[in-house]
Motif scaffolding. Sequence first.
Motif, PDB file in Angstrom:
ATOM      1  N   TYR A   3      24.525  61.109 -55.186  1.00  0.00           N
ATOM      2  CA  TYR A   3      25.524  61.410 -56.228  1.00  0.00           C
ATOM      3  C   TYR A   3      26.949  61.260 -55.678  1.00  0.00           C
ATOM      4  O   TYR A   3      27.863  60.825 -56.386  1.00  0.00           O
ATOM      5  N   THR A   4      27.153  61.598 -54.411  1.00  0.00           N
ATOM      6  CA  THR A   4      28.479  61.443 -53.806  1.00  0.00           C
ATOM      7  C   THR A   4      28.886  59.971 -53.764  1.00  0.00           C
ATOM      8  O   THR A   4      30.027  59.611 -54.089  1.00  0.00           O
ATOM      9  N   ILE A   5      27.945  59.116 -53.371  1.00  0.00           N
ATOM     10  CA  ILE A   5      28.231  57.679 -53.331  1.00  0.00           C
ATOM     11  C   ILE A   5      28.548  57.181 -54.738  1.00  0.00           C
ATOM     12  O   ILE A   5      29.501  56.416 -54.954  1.00  0.00           O
ATOM     13  N   ILE A   6      27.751  57.588 -55.723  1.00  0.00           N
ATOM     14  CA  ILE A   6      27.923  57.129 -57.108  1.00  0.00           C
ATOM     15  C   ILE A   6      29.273  57.554 -57.670  1.00  0.00           C
ATOM     16  O   ILE A   6      29.997  56.739 -58.276  1.00  0.00           O
ATOM     17  N   GLU A   7      29.640  58.798 -57.473  1.00  0.00           N
ATOM     18  CA  GLU A   7      30.808  59.347 -58.165  1.00  0.00           C
ATOM     19  C   GLU A   7      32.109  59.190 -57.386  1.00  0.00           C
ATOM     20  O   GLU A   7      33.186  59.161 -57.993  1.00  0.00           O
ATOM     21  N   ASN A   8      32.041  59.083 -56.067  1.00  0.00           N
ATOM     22  CA  ASN A   8      33.281  59.072 -55.286  1.00  0.00           C
ATOM     23  C   ASN A   8      33.538  57.779 -54.520  1.00  0.00           C
ATOM     24  O   ASN A   8      34.632  57.596 -53.982  1.00  0.00           O
ATOM     25  N   TYR A   9      32.540  56.879 -54.469  1.00  0.00           N
ATOM     26  CA  TYR A   9      32.740  55.631 -53.725  1.00  0.00           C
ATOM     27  C   TYR A   9      32.497  54.387 -54.573  1.00  0.00           C
ATOM     28  O   TYR A   9      32.610  53.272 -54.076  1.00  0.00           O
ATOM     29  N   THR A  10      32.117  54.550 -55.829  1.00  0.00           N
ATOM     30  CA  THR A  10      31.956  53.408 -56.728  1.00  0.00           C
ATOM     31  C   THR A  10      32.558  53.767 -58.073  1.00  0.00           C
ATOM     32  O   THR A  10      32.594  54.941 -58.461  1.00  0.00           O
ATOM     33  N   ARG A  11      33.050  52.761 -58.750  1.00  0.00           N
ATOM     34  CA  ARG A  11      33.495  52.939 -60.128  1.00  0.00           C
ATOM     35  C   ARG A  11      33.151  51.648 -60.864  1.00  0.00           C
ATOM     36  O   ARG A  11      33.891  50.677 -60.832  1.00  0.00           O
ATOM     37  N   GLU A  12      32.014  51.636 -61.481  1.00  0.00           N
ATOM     38  CA  GLU A  12      31.502  50.434 -62.132  1.00  0.00           C
ATOM     39  C   GLU A  12      30.498  50.823 -63.196  1.00  0.00           C
ATOM     40  O   GLU A  12      29.943  51.921 -63.183  1.00  0.00           O
ATOM     41  N   SER A  13      30.272  49.894 -64.129  1.00  0.00           N
ATOM     42  CA  SER A  13      29.247  50.128 -65.143  1.00  0.00           C
ATOM     43  C   SER A  13      27.862  49.821 -64.603  1.00  0.00           C
ATOM     44  O   SER A  13      26.879  50.431 -65.001  1.00  0.00           O
ATOM     45  N   GLY A  14      27.787  48.829 -63.692  1.00  0.00           N
ATOM     46  CA  GLY A  14      26.500  48.438 -63.134  1.00  0.00           C
ATOM     47  C   GLY A  14      26.233  49.119 -61.797  1.00  0.00           C
ATOM     48  O   GLY A  14      26.723  50.213 -61.528  1.00  0.00           O
ATOM     49  N   VAL A  15      25.454  48.435 -60.950  1.00  0.00           N
ATOM     50  CA  VAL A  15      25.056  49.049 -59.673  1.00  0.00           C
ATOM     51  C   VAL A  15      25.256  48.114 -58.483  1.00  0.00           C
ATOM     52  O   VAL A  15      24.710  48.344 -57.415  1.00  0.00           O
ATOM     53  N   ARG A  16      26.048  47.037 -58.642  1.00  0.00           N
ATOM     54  CA  ARG A  16      26.235  46.111 -57.530  1.00  0.00           C
ATOM     55  C   ARG A  16      26.953  46.781 -56.360  1.00  0.00           C
ATOM     56  O   ARG A  16      26.544  46.664 -55.209  1.00  0.00           O
ATOM     57  N   GLU A  17      28.068  47.454 -56.661  1.00  0.00           N
ATOM     58  CA  GLU A  17      28.820  48.113 -55.597  1.00  0.00           C
ATOM     59  C   GLU A  17      28.002  49.243 -54.985  1.00  0.00           C
ATOM     60  O   GLU A  17      28.052  49.470 -53.769  1.00  0.00           O
ATOM     61  N   LEU A  18      27.224  49.937 -55.818  1.00  0.00           N
ATOM     62  CA  LEU A  18      26.350  51.002 -55.312  1.00  0.00           C
ATOM     63  C   LEU A  18      25.354  50.426 -54.314  1.00  0.00           C
ATOM     64  O   LEU A  18      25.094  51.022 -53.260  1.00  0.00           O
TER      65      LEU A  18
END
Length: 776
Positions: free
Chosen positions: A527-542
């Motif tokens: 959840y930390t990676i999702i909310e604080n290290y990515t900002r995207e609609s998809g999941v490429r950066e994740l």
Amino acid sequence: MTDNIKTLPLIPLRGIVIFPEMIIHFDVGRSKSILALEEAMLKEQKVFLVAQKEAKIEEPDREDINLVGTVCNIKQILRLPGDTVRVLVEGENRAKIIKYNKEEPYFEVDIEVLEEENMEDKKIQALTRKVKKVFSEYVRLSEIIPMEAIINLEDMENSGELADIILSYVPLKQNKKQELLETYELTKRLEKLLYVLNNELEIAKIENKIGTKVKNNIDKVQKEYYLKEQLKAIQEELGEEDDINKDIEAYKRKITKMKLPKEAKEKVMYELKKLERNGNYSPESNVVRTYLDWVLDLPWNKKTNDTIDIKKAREILDKEHYGLNEVKDRIIEYLAVKKVSNSIKGPILCLVGPPGVGKTSIAKSVAHAVNRNFVRMSLGGVRDEAEIRGHRRTYVGAIPGRIIYGMKKAKSKNPLFLLDEIDKMSNDFRGDPADALLEVLDDEQNSTFRDHYLELDFDLSNVLFITTANRLDTIPRPLLDRMEIIEVSGYTSEEKYHIATNHLIKKALEEHNIKDKTITFSDSAIYTIIENYTRESGVRELERKISAMVRKAITEMLEKNKEKINITSTIVSKYLGPQIYTYDTAEKEDKIGVVKGLAWTGYGGDTLPVEVSVMEGNGKLQLTGQLGDVMVESAKTAYSYVRANAALYHIDGSFYKDKDLHIHVPEGAVPKDGPSAGVTMATAIVSALSGKKVKHNVAMTGEITLTGRVLPIGGLKEKSLAAYRAGINTVIIPKENEKDINKIPKSVQKKLKFIAVDKIQQVLENALVGEMNNGN
């Protein structure tokens, strides 16, 4: 640096001189040239091509390369077996090397583009007419150049372009071609070209004269016998008789085995006779071979057997993709109808959504589910109709378009053909590729699709086409009309969590050859990676961040001799550094003139605070925050509504005379546009002018009219998620968007109170602190 000075990668050519306006393909095998080609693809697809002084030199340095060459635009790249790359280029301008910037790992040079002055004086006009006349005579006598070349040049007015195109047709030695390339002055170039053409014309006349004399002295049977024997003797001397005969026999066996359509068979047999007649060393023989290879490599009759098993298809889609239930349901319905109707025809599906949400992988899953070969064609940046339909064979280096190339790659006539990024096509003077796609995607026309290179009808009616796009407003309306739109919206944090745990982490561990449970992720870390290290609609950066975490964990295990690592939120901060993104949070107290709006971007939903300040002045309205045209119009509409209805909200009716209003949307470096901030701006203006505070726990979205009506908006799901993340518990939405609430995840619906309104008075009632006189 002037506009004529450019820095480009350089590729030295062996035995080839390229002129401006010339379209040609060649093979690149040297590592330095391949690196230069890759660099050119990153820099506007421009490359500088120069002939070597000696073709036999394998690794040339700057002394072995001519100074003058041609700036070329890379049209197409095809990777061949054996680390060889086939490139199609189009010449643009002459240019001269000023200096070498570097020679390793590839050549990079500063060049001066040599733009000739096309001074159409009488001497140039006279030379141009003479050149056209002599070239026409030469083409009529020569069997090397097709007659279409004369037709293509008749209407050409630019003398410089005319000279360069003619030079691309005439067979000359490399040093002579280089000399003509280096002749910048148009008058001298035309004079030299005229001399060359007259010389070639005289040779052609002598050859014609000899041919006529032989024809008159030998009857038909003797002539055929004599020529065949002569050809046989020449081939024996050259050692090519066995080779060409073997090739022709191989082509004939392939033609017989393939059972081509009548038109295609007649065409390839005609080309085969031409090859047999011309021999191996005719300039046209390679052109004929290439054409035959293309035609015979196409899947004219090869098909895969469809296995539409609805249960299996559902299992595959659920296994390979988490969420996206609406998209999966629509695809299952699509396949069910195909199975029942036993029909190939059906709507063209267009998957529309933000980057990284899985549009391309959904298409792959559909191909897997129905047992069809999958082929993908990216349309991003395509602006030439010939990219779709191919180039006519009259052009040097002509090749088929991407549709035919895709069919060859698919190896079956009924693949699933993905047209990726259909919204990113453009057009220019070479035609609109969207017009060519109209035929491709129309099941009434695509059974006789005709590529300009093949000049044969190819049946595309068995192909299952799926397209993808990020947005619809850039797709031409006639093309959009042929497709059925399926929206693929962005993922919630909860959905991203499940995608990470079920797919992305496993994939990253497999790619790095890590066994299960050696590296583990805690829920808080994900959840930390999702909310604080990515900002995207998809999941490429994740996916990239998870891979980075795995790499860093492997490094730490090796350095500190650890056997296992459990990644927590603390370790995430250690590996990835300070948090990159922080979501806007709700205000802690009610404020005057500050309203929390909601916006939808390519990265998903976000909050959009609007601030209004009132000052003494003369009625000036100032807007800041890099607002687009539509957003500026919304602000003016809100201002006019408040001014027209000032009395209803206990506002001094003369405020427009002695008060200045400043509307600001923070994060001024980020462009913003769209009509959905209309109600937000109206509320902020009323609050600022009336002195009433805005509730800190309320956010809103909606377009406003001059009469105070609230119109519907898009992206309600993403906007609601943004409100939920920001800690807001009340969202005001347009009445007509009530139907979209069921698309919002249940977990989010439970946390938010939705207030549906159709008038701005209702917005103000629920947003402002204290009672509001609404009027009628």
